[in-house]
Structures are given as C-alpha cells and as structure tokens.
Write an enzyme that holds these catalytic residues in place. Structure first.
Site, PDB file in Angstrom:
ATOM      1  N   ASP A   1     -10.832   2.077  -3.400  1.00 57.16           N
ATOM      2  CA  ASP A   1     -11.359   1.880  -1.787  1.00 57.16           C
ATOM      3  C   ASP A   1     -12.570   1.859  -2.053  1.00 57.16           C
ATOM      4  OD1 ASP A   1      -8.877   1.231  -0.581  1.00 57.16           O
ATOM      5  OD2 ASP A   1      -8.789   3.310   0.170  1.00 57.16           O
TER       6      ASP A   1
ATOM      7  N   ASP B   1       0.733  -1.116   0.035  1.00 57.69           N
ATOM      8  CA  ASP B   1      -0.057  -0.013  -0.034  1.00 57.69           C
ATOM      9  C   ASP B   1       0.805   1.350  -0.007  1.00 57.69           C
ATOM     10  OD1 ASP B   1      -2.403   1.561   0.079  1.00 57.69           O
ATOM     11  OD2 ASP B   1      -3.016   0.491   1.883  1.00 57.69           O
TER      12      ASP B   1
HETATM   13  C1  GLA Z   1      -6.019   1.666   2.074  1.00 55.92           C
HETATM   14  C2  GLA Z   1      -6.165   0.549   1.336  1.00 55.92           C
HETATM   15  C3  GLA Z   1      -7.350  -0.200   2.056  1.00 55.92           C
HETATM   16  C4  GLA Z   1      -6.670  -0.766   3.453  1.00 55.92           C
HETATM   17  C5  GLA Z   1      -6.365   0.546   4.134  1.00 55.92           C
HETATM   18  C6  GLA Z   1      -5.454   0.105   5.244  1.00 55.92           C
HETATM   19  O1  GLA Z   1      -6.696   2.660   2.358  1.00 55.92           O
HETATM   20  O2  GLA Z   1      -6.664   1.212  -0.011  1.00 55.92           O
HETATM   21  O3  GLA Z   1      -7.616  -1.122   1.169  1.00 55.92           O
HETATM   22  O4  GLA Z   1      -5.790  -1.390   3.197  1.00 55.92           O
HETATM   23  O5  GLA Z   1      -5.434   1.264   3.431  1.00 55.92           O
HETATM   24  O6  GLA Z   1      -5.109   1.022   6.247  1.00 55.92           O
END
Ligand code: GLA
Length: 753
Positions: free
Chosen positions: A550, A480
């Site tokens: 997301d 990420d």
């Molecule tokens: C980001 C990712 C999510 C999740 C969060 C965790 O927003 O896109 O899928 O993994 O971080 O903090």
C-alpha cells in the site's frame, strides 16, 4: 537431469547441471541426506558423505550400529521421541492424545517422468514430461499405521528441486497430525546467514540478514494469511555470499496461510532448515483411510550468489507456477482510482478520469473500493456485491461498457472473503463469519472474515463473482483481503476438527480462485492484502501479479521492490505512480523517479489524472509511451540487483533488467538524498554480452541542463566495458547530476552490433 537409484549403496542421486541432491538410507532404515549442493558425478556413489556418528548421550534403536546416533544424523523427514531432539517435520498423536514415536523406514520408491499435480493445493508444474523427473520414496512403520510418501521433483532446466509429503492413515483408528511440514533439510555445518524478508503493513519484505546462532531462529505467521510481517520464502547463505558469488540455498513455500520457515543450529554445529504449515493452531484429524498433502516447497541452490538464486525463482514462478494466458502477456498499463478519489466518486467523475487516462496512453481503468452496497467509507457493505445506484446509475455493466467504448479495458476491485456487520449478507448469514456464533468477535477495519472452510460459503462467493464477471466486460480483478483472522473457530466444524480450520480456510480460498480462474481465463487477477499481506508463491499460481504494498512512495518502494525481487519476478509486482506529496509518507518525489521505480513491475498510475498540471500530463504521456516500448524488458527480462539499500549508506539503489537475447537492457539508478560535491564512483552493469556494443541513453528524473545533458547520451560502449569498468558516476562521466533529493536515471541499452 536424472534420478538414479544405487541399490548396493541404497542411495538416490537426483541431479541436473546445477545441483545434486543425494538421499541415502540411514542405518536404522530411515531416509537421510548425504548431499545437497553442487552437482557431483553420477558415476560414483557417496556413502561416506552420509556421516554417521555416535557420541555421549547418543540414541539408537536395538540392533543398530554403535557408530550411529539419531541425534546427529542428517534426516530427510525427521520424527521426534526416538533420540532426535531437533525440530521434527512430522508429529502425530492418537485419539487419547498420546504422542506417537514414529519409526518411519524406507519401503520402496517410484521414479516417473514429469511432475504429478497436487490434489487440492497449487504447485509448480511442467508442460512436457521431459522437463522434470519425480521420485517418490515410500516410508512405512512397523508399529504405526501412518504411511508417508516423500515426493521430490527435479527440473531439467532450473536449479530447482520441489519437495512435499503426503501422509495416510492406513490403520483402523483415528490419528491426529500435530505437525506436517513440507520439507526439512539438514546441513553439516554452522556457518550460515539466515536471510528473511520482513516488515509490516506498508513496509513489506525488506531484506534482513543475520548470522545463525545456536538454537532456533525462524519466521512465521499465525494470522491466517502469509502476512506483511514475514514472507514464506527464506534463504540460507554463506556469510560472504554476495549478489555475484558465494553459496546460497533458497526455500520457498507454495502456500498462502500460516507458515513457519527457519533454521535450527544444534549444539554440534548442524543446521536444520524446516519449512511448512505452521504447527501452531494446527491439528489435523486423519480418519482410517484418509490422507493429507502438505504444500510444496521449492528448494534451490546457487554457488554464484543471490542473483543466480533469484533468477531461478523468477523463471520458476513466472513460467512454471503462474498459469493461464496472462502468464506470458505484457501487463496493461492501468489507472486505479483509489488514491485519486478514495470513496468519493460517481460515474461522471470516473468517466472523466477514464477519458483523461485514455488520452495519457493508459490501457486499463480499474475501479477500486466503494462501488457497491452503501459503501461510502469502510464501515459497511462488504458482502453486498451489488453496485450502488447513487454512484453508478447503470451499474458496473453500464460503466464498464462506457469505458470499453473509449478503447480502454475495465477492471474491478473486490474483497470477497470479507463481510461487514453492517451488511445484508451478515444479517442473513451471521454464522458465515468466522468466530463463535454467540461469543465476541474481534473487528478489524470494521469487518469480519467469511468462513471459507465451508463449502456453501465458497459456492456463494463463486456465484457472486461469476455472475459479476458474466454481467459486465470485466478484464481484470483486484482481489483484496484486508484483515487477519481472529477467533479461528468455524461453526461448521466439529470440536475435534477445529484445529483444521486455518488450513481448510486456505483450501477453500484456493478452490474459489481455482474455479474462477478456470472459468474466466481471460481475466487478469491481481491479488492484494492491504498491499503485500498475502504476497506469496501460493497465490501466484492463480494471480500472476500482486499489489506489492500500500506504500506507493517511490523511495520506500526501492527497499520493498528490492527485497521482493529476491524471490519474485518483476512481472508479479504491482507498481504504481501516485500523487506527490505521497499519501503514505508525505514525501515529494519527482514524477520521473516515481515512474522510474514503478516501471520495473506491473506498471500503472494511482492518482486523479484530472488534477494533473499540463506539464505533468505531458510527462506522463511520454512515460507511458517510453514504457510500452520497453515493457517486455521491464517485465520479463532477467532482473539483476546492482546496488541495494543495505550497501554502503544505502543512499543509492540500482537494478537492471536484460532481455533474453541480451540485445536490450534497462537500468535504474536512484539516489535518495542529494550530496554536495559528491564523490566519484562507478556503476558496473551485469548480464550483457561482452562481445557486443551497446548504445547507452539516459533518462534523468528531472531535466539536466546544457552540456551535461549532451554528455548523458554520448554514444556507444562495449558490453565488456560496461560490465568490467562500468558507468562513471559524477565528475566528467555520463552523469550530469540532477540537483535535488530523490533523483534517478533510467538507462536504456540497445545492442548495435
Ligand atoms: C487495501 C488495498 C488498497 C485499496 C484499499 C481499498 O488497503 O491494499 O490498494 O484497494 O484496500 O479499501
């Protein structure tokens, strides 16, 4: 496929069965573009296509023909200050800051089979030298030390031409590059739409199409990553171009950092497309002898609409950009705990979820954020990648082994590029965070970005990640990156090199990804940046899939996956079924539709399986077993868009995927809002074999009662009928209409003859 050099007319003809790209030398000795488009006969040459013209206020050098003006010429790698006032590809200055009027002329060339790799950057590749041919054109300047090589690779089996440049300082004094784009392509006329893929966090890559008007129109990023806002891939289409007909050109930059991609329409109706590293905040110092390589741009041309263009990029990106064993493998059905637990979990809860997931048919359990340091919310511990003993008494390795013992694979989330001020890492190495050491640094999600332009930071992250991957059976990594870069200053770079920072960051990132993917080829990497904030061709070279957004709401995903599909293959799009009501938009969508949309991607679930009703559990079991039966077609079939958010009132979205041998196909038809007494319609399918008969079966998102349900599966139809007449929507046809909003159907087609 061939690359021919016509000495007499000073012309290169790069050609395959899809396109011709004809480069000619201009009267001033620089390199121009005579043609980019449909394939032309290799037996002729095309000097007349290289229109040269002079008008009032035209500029040309001493001794050059009267009918030549640089300001109207179609130039391959334009430089400014000598009469071409359009957007340049390359600008440079000397140590005093004085701009250089670069007069780069043809000085030779080399044609070779295959495609050489880049030194530091990811790029498309071939597996066999017979798949492509590469032309390098050498440009030199009598009055300046800069040497430029333009590289062009034409693929044998794809309508793809890959372009890039390398620049060298052959002199004895330092030179600064202020702009070094990957490609510049001049077209002869103004009749174009610019198609871009734009949005924001949780609503990435929606199609935006606009008619070109005079001046500059472009998309870009200055965030240090490609960004949620715009994608580094754009298309130039004739205004009438549709999915199935019309001319369209694609431009995709294999890069994950600051970019610019756009078109300039000049006052005389010429269109210049430019793409490359964003010159904003870019200044690269070239010492004598040093070189610079630009990222690669993959150009494509289709004369039969967007579908053919997309097909070219899907094949290129999934087979000749992605690499490693996972490139060709079906992707595991996963359960990710993020939306199911957020930070609130312990080993017992995770093992319970994994057990339920296993029972549902899931193949990979992914532990998301919150497993390390003291991280119980997003305020701390990024950088401290030791597991939290309160949550995981036997650590990641204990948890992973228990999950493997259940017959599941284990995957892990990590955000290696970041550090929280509240962390041991930051206390030990405050200078590793980007920004002035003693000045203010801007926070986002309570975190700073680590300075990946520094070798020691990359080495540290490599050792943390490789130790983690060696210490436990981790089969999958979700990598990420949850904030953009601010205060772009590196404490390790000298003042005159600070303009190199953004690009050096990306080089550090690629080095880290490159070392890890080489050392752990069996690990499946999924990239992520708050969803789709770094969903770009550059990272696809390391991670064959990316978390698309997301936003896991199926109705929002219709637009997001639709837009993403213009350049990116279904196998690259992480797509999960999440709980209802949806956490991002609060919408309640039938479980069937949530799965129907997610099937077309790297499929999984992102919810708490222990919170499911018995009926939902049974439905999910059935979804997963259905998906496994059709997974190859969903993930690796030819993807065709049928009806999109921008068609009609956008209430219906439909796409399909057809197996390579045309024997199997899956079709999504989604209806956003229910309408009373709906009008009739037809859904014409595509990509089938007109000679064959297909058995058509329908899976509605909610059960359809009685007689209507029987009609849904009423037998076999010819490929010709399905493509030219189509499926009848509503009324007496196949469609018993499920009531309610957000209904959908998946149709499966199997050839029976
Ligand atoms: C980001 C990712 C999510 C999740 C969060 C965790 O927003 O896109 O899928 O993994 O971080 O903090």
């Amino acid at each position: 496929m061939s690359i021919q050099w016509n000495e007499k007319n000073r012309e290169f003809h790069l050609r395959n069965s899809f396109l011709s790209y004809i480069i000619s030398l201009l009267p001033d000795g620089s390199v121009g573009l005579a043609h980019f488009g449909p394939p032309l006969s290799p037996d002729r040459s095309y000097p007349r296509l290289l229109r040269t013209e002079s008008r009032a206020w035209s500029f040309r050098g001493d001794g050059q023909p009267d009918d030549f003006g640089l300001d109207f010429a179609r130039r391959e790698y334009p430089t400014p200050f000598r009469g071409d006032f359009r957007v340049p590809a390359l600008t440079a200055s000397d140590v005093r800051g004085a701009p250089l009027a670069l007069d780069l002329r043809y000085a030779g060339h080399l044609v070779r089979p295959g495609k050489p790799a880049l030194r530091e950057l990811p790029a498309t590749y071939v597996e066999d030298a017979a798949e492509a041919e590469t032309l390098t054109v050498y440009l030199r300047s009598a009055d300046c030390a800069l040497e430029v090589d333009l590289h062009y690779t034409i693929f044998r089996d794809l309508p793809i031409l890959a372009r890039r440049a390398t620049i060298r300082n052959a002199g004895s004094a330092r030179v600064f590059l202020d702009r070094a784009l990957s490609a510049s392509v001049d077209f002869d006329d103004p009749d174009w739409d610019l198609v871009q893929f734009s949005g924001a966090w949780a609503r990435e890559r929606h199609v935006r199409r606009r008619r070109l008007g005079p001046g500059l129109q472009s998309v870009s990023s200055v965030r240090g990553h490609s960004g949620h806002e715009h994608n580094p891939a754009v298309a130039l289409a004739r205004p009438g171009t549709s999915e199935e007909s019309g001319e369209v050109y694609g431009f995709a930059l294999v890069y994950s950092g600051n970019f610019v991609a756009g078109a300039e329409l000049s006052s005389h109706g010429e269109t210049r497309v430019s793409i490359g590293i964003n010159p904003e905040n870019f200044r690269w110092s070239l010492d004598p002898g040093a070189g610079f390589e630009t990222p690669e741009t993959a150009l494509s041309y289709s004369r039969s609409g967007f579908s053919a263009l997309s097909d070219a990029y899907h094949r290129l990106f999934s087979k000749r950009l992605a690499r490693g064993p996972w490139r060709d493998r079906e992707r595991p059905v996963l359960l990710n705990n993020w939306e199911g637990t957020y930070f609130d979990f312990n080993e017992e809860r995770l093992l319970g979820m994994a057990r339920s997931a296993k029972d549902l048919g899931v193949e990979l359990f992914v532990l998301d954020d919150g497993w390390f340091g003291e991280r119980n919310d997003d305020t701390s511990s990024l950088g401290d990648w030791d597991s939290n003993p309160q949550k995981l008494p036997e650590g990641i390795s204990g948890l992973a082994r228990k999950i493997e013992a259940m017959g599941l694979k284990f995957g892990l989330w990590i955000e290696p590029e970041m550090v929280n001020p509240r962390s041991r890492l930051f206390a030990a190495h405050p200078d590793w965070a980007i920004g002035p050491m003693n000045g203010a640094r801007t926070l986002c999600r309570n975190q700073y970005v680590l300075d990946l332009s520094r070798g020691e930071v990359v080495d540290h992250l490599y050792s943390v990640l490789s130790r983690l991957l060696r210490s436990a059976p981790v089969s999958y990594v979700k990598w990420d990156m949850n904030r953009s870069i601010t205060e772009p200053v590196s404490s390790a770079l000298s003042p005159e090199r600070q303009g190199e920072f953004f690009h050096r960051y990306i080089l550090g990132l690629y080095e880290l990804y490159g070392r890890l993917t080489a050392d752990f080829p069996e690990v499946l990497f999924e990239s992520c940046s708050g969803g789709g904030g770094r969903f770009d061709p550059g990272l696809l070279a390391f991670a064959p899939q990316a978390w698309t957004s997301d936003d896991s709401d199926a109705i929002e995903r219709l637009g997001i996956q639709w837009g993403s599909s213009f350049f990116y293959p279904a196998s690259s799009m992480g797509a999960h079924v999440s709980a209802s009501p949806n956490h991002q938009v609060g919408r309640a969508v039938p479980l069937g539709t949530r799965a129907s949309v997610a099937f077309f991607g790297a499929f999984g679930y992102e919810l708490d399986p222990d919170a499911l009703s018995g009926a939902d559990r049974a439905a999910i079991k059935e979804q997963i077993s259905f998906f496994k039966e059709w997974r190859t077609v969903f993930q690796f079939g030819s993807f065709l868009r049928l009806r999109g958010p921008e068609d009609g009132d956008g209430n219906e979205v439909s796409w399909m995927s057809v197996s390579g041998d045309q024997s199997r196909a899956v079709v999504l038809f989604a209806r956003v809002l229910a309408r009373p007494n709906p009008p009739f319609g037809r859904l014409r399918l595509r990509g089938l074999d007109p000679e064959r008969t297909y058995r058509v079966s329908a899976r509605p998102s909610v059960p359809v009662p009685g007689e209507a349900s029987a009609r849904l599966n009423d037998g076999s139809r010819g490929g010709d009928e399905l493509m030219s007449v189509g499926l009848l929507l509503g009324g007496d046809g196949w469609a018993g209409i499920p009531r309610g909003d957000f209904a959908s159907w998946i149709f499966t087609l199997e050839a029976v003859t």
